[in-house]
Design a protein around this motif. Structure first.
Motif, short mmCIF file in Angstrom:
data_model
loop_
_atom_site.label_atom_id
_atom_site.label_comp_id
_atom_site.label_asym_id
_atom_site.label_seq_id
_atom_site.Cartn_x
_atom_site.Cartn_y
_atom_site.Cartn_z
N PHE A 12 0.81 -1.22 0.00
CA PHE A 12 0.00 0.00 0.00
C PHE A 12 0.84 1.27 0.00
N ARG A 13 2.08 1.19 0.43
CA ARG A 13 2.95 2.37 0.48
C ARG A 13 3.67 2.62 -0.85
N THR A 14 3.50 1.74 -1.81
CA THR A 14 4.17 1.87 -3.10
C THR A 14 3.76 3.14 -3.82
N THR A 15 4.71 3.75 -4.51
CA THR A 15 4.42 4.96 -5.29
C THR A 15 4.50 4.64 -6.79
N GLU A 16 3.90 5.51 -7.59
CA GLU A 16 4.00 5.34 -9.04
C GLU A 16 5.45 5.42 -9.50
N ASP A 17 6.25 6.26 -8.85
CA ASP A 17 7.66 6.38 -9.23
C ASP A 17 8.42 5.08 -8.98
N SER A 18 8.15 4.41 -7.86
CA SER A 18 8.88 3.17 -7.58
C SER A 18 8.48 2.06 -8.56
N VAL A 19 7.21 2.02 -8.96
CA VAL A 19 6.77 1.04 -9.95
C VAL A 19 7.37 1.38 -11.32
N ARG A 20 7.42 2.67 -11.66
CA ARG A 20 8.03 3.10 -12.93
C ARG A 20 9.50 2.69 -12.97
N ASP A 21 10.22 2.87 -11.86
CA ASP A 21 11.63 2.47 -11.80
C ASP A 21 11.79 0.97 -11.97
N LEU A 22 10.91 0.20 -11.34
CA LEU A 22 10.99 -1.26 -11.41
C LEU A 22 10.81 -1.73 -12.86
N PHE A 23 9.79 -1.25 -13.53
CA PHE A 23 9.51 -1.67 -14.91
C PHE A 23 10.46 -1.01 -15.90
N ALA A 55 7.89 -6.42 -26.81
CA ALA A 55 8.92 -7.36 -26.37
C ALA A 55 9.43 -6.99 -24.97
N ALA A 56 9.62 -5.71 -24.72
CA ALA A 56 10.07 -5.26 -23.40
C ALA A 56 8.99 -5.54 -22.36
N ALA A 57 7.73 -5.32 -22.72
CA ALA A 57 6.62 -5.59 -21.80
C ALA A 57 6.55 -7.07 -21.46
N ASP A 58 6.68 -7.92 -22.48
CA ASP A 58 6.66 -9.37 -22.24
C ASP A 58 7.81 -9.80 -21.35
N GLU A 59 8.98 -9.22 -21.56
CA GLU A 59 10.14 -9.55 -20.72
C GLU A 59 9.90 -9.10 -19.28
N ALA A 60 9.34 -7.92 -19.09
CA ALA A 60 9.03 -7.43 -17.74
C ALA A 60 8.04 -8.36 -17.05
N ILE A 61 7.02 -8.80 -17.77
CA ILE A 61 6.03 -9.71 -17.20
C ILE A 61 6.70 -11.01 -16.75
N ARG A 62 7.50 -11.60 -17.64
CA ARG A 62 8.20 -12.86 -17.30
C ARG A 62 9.13 -12.69 -16.11
N ALA A 63 9.87 -11.58 -16.10
CA ALA A 63 10.88 -11.37 -15.07
C ALA A 63 10.28 -11.01 -13.71
N LEU A 64 9.18 -10.26 -13.71
CA LEU A 64 8.68 -9.71 -12.45
C LEU A 64 7.55 -10.51 -11.80
N ASP A 65 6.85 -11.35 -12.55
CA ASP A 65 5.77 -12.12 -11.95
C ASP A 65 6.33 -13.06 -10.88
N GLY A 66 5.81 -12.93 -9.68
CA GLY A 66 6.24 -13.78 -8.57
C GLY A 66 7.45 -13.26 -7.81
N THR A 67 8.07 -12.18 -8.27
CA THR A 67 9.23 -11.65 -7.56
C THR A 67 8.79 -10.80 -6.37
N GLU A 68 9.69 -10.67 -5.42
CA GLU A 68 9.40 -9.87 -4.23
C GLU A 68 9.71 -8.41 -4.52
N PHE A 69 8.78 -7.54 -4.12
CA PHE A 69 8.93 -6.10 -4.28
C PHE A 69 8.42 -5.44 -3.01
N GLU A 70 9.30 -4.75 -2.31
CA GLU A 70 8.96 -4.07 -1.06
C GLU A 70 8.24 -5.01 -0.09
N GLY A 71 8.72 -6.27 -0.05
CA GLY A 71 8.20 -7.23 0.93
C GLY A 71 6.99 -8.03 0.49
#
Length: 92
Positions: A12-23, A55-71
């Motif tokens: 709940f504390r996540t910001t749009e900037d932190s999500v933008r940085d992640l992707f 292609a970049a979006a598909d790679e982000a989906i594959r790489a980030l699904d199931g990963t830990e982000f801010e706990g």
């Protein structure tokens, strides 16, 4: 054409900037929209990321699904089009 990505189980504390940085590690992010409750304004724990490069979006989906982000373990997939909903009735 751009690809819209659903991102769930966000802290709940996540910001749009932190999500933008992640992707942004996977390509250019066009937009980030975190969803909040209409009445309370509190975060609902999910959002959407739009990327122009499929292609970049598909790679982000594959790489980030199931990963830990801010706990929290993220749920990331291609967003499905919103189903039509009947108009809301006034609560009179």
């Amino acid at each position: 054409m751009s690809k819209n990505i659903y991102v769930g189980n966000l802290p709940f504390r996540t910001t749009e900037d932190s999500v933008r940085d992640l992707f942004g590690r996977y390509g250019e992010v066009q937009s980030v929209k975190l969803i909040s409750d209409r009445e309370t304004g509190k975060p609902r724990g999910f959002g959407f990321v739009e990327m122009d490069d499929d292609a970049a979006a598909d790679e982000a989906i594959r790489a980030l699904d199931g990963t830990e982000f801010e706990g929290r373990s993220l749920k990331v997939n291609e967003a499905k089009p919103r189903a039509p909903r009947p108009p809301r009735r006034p609560a009179w």
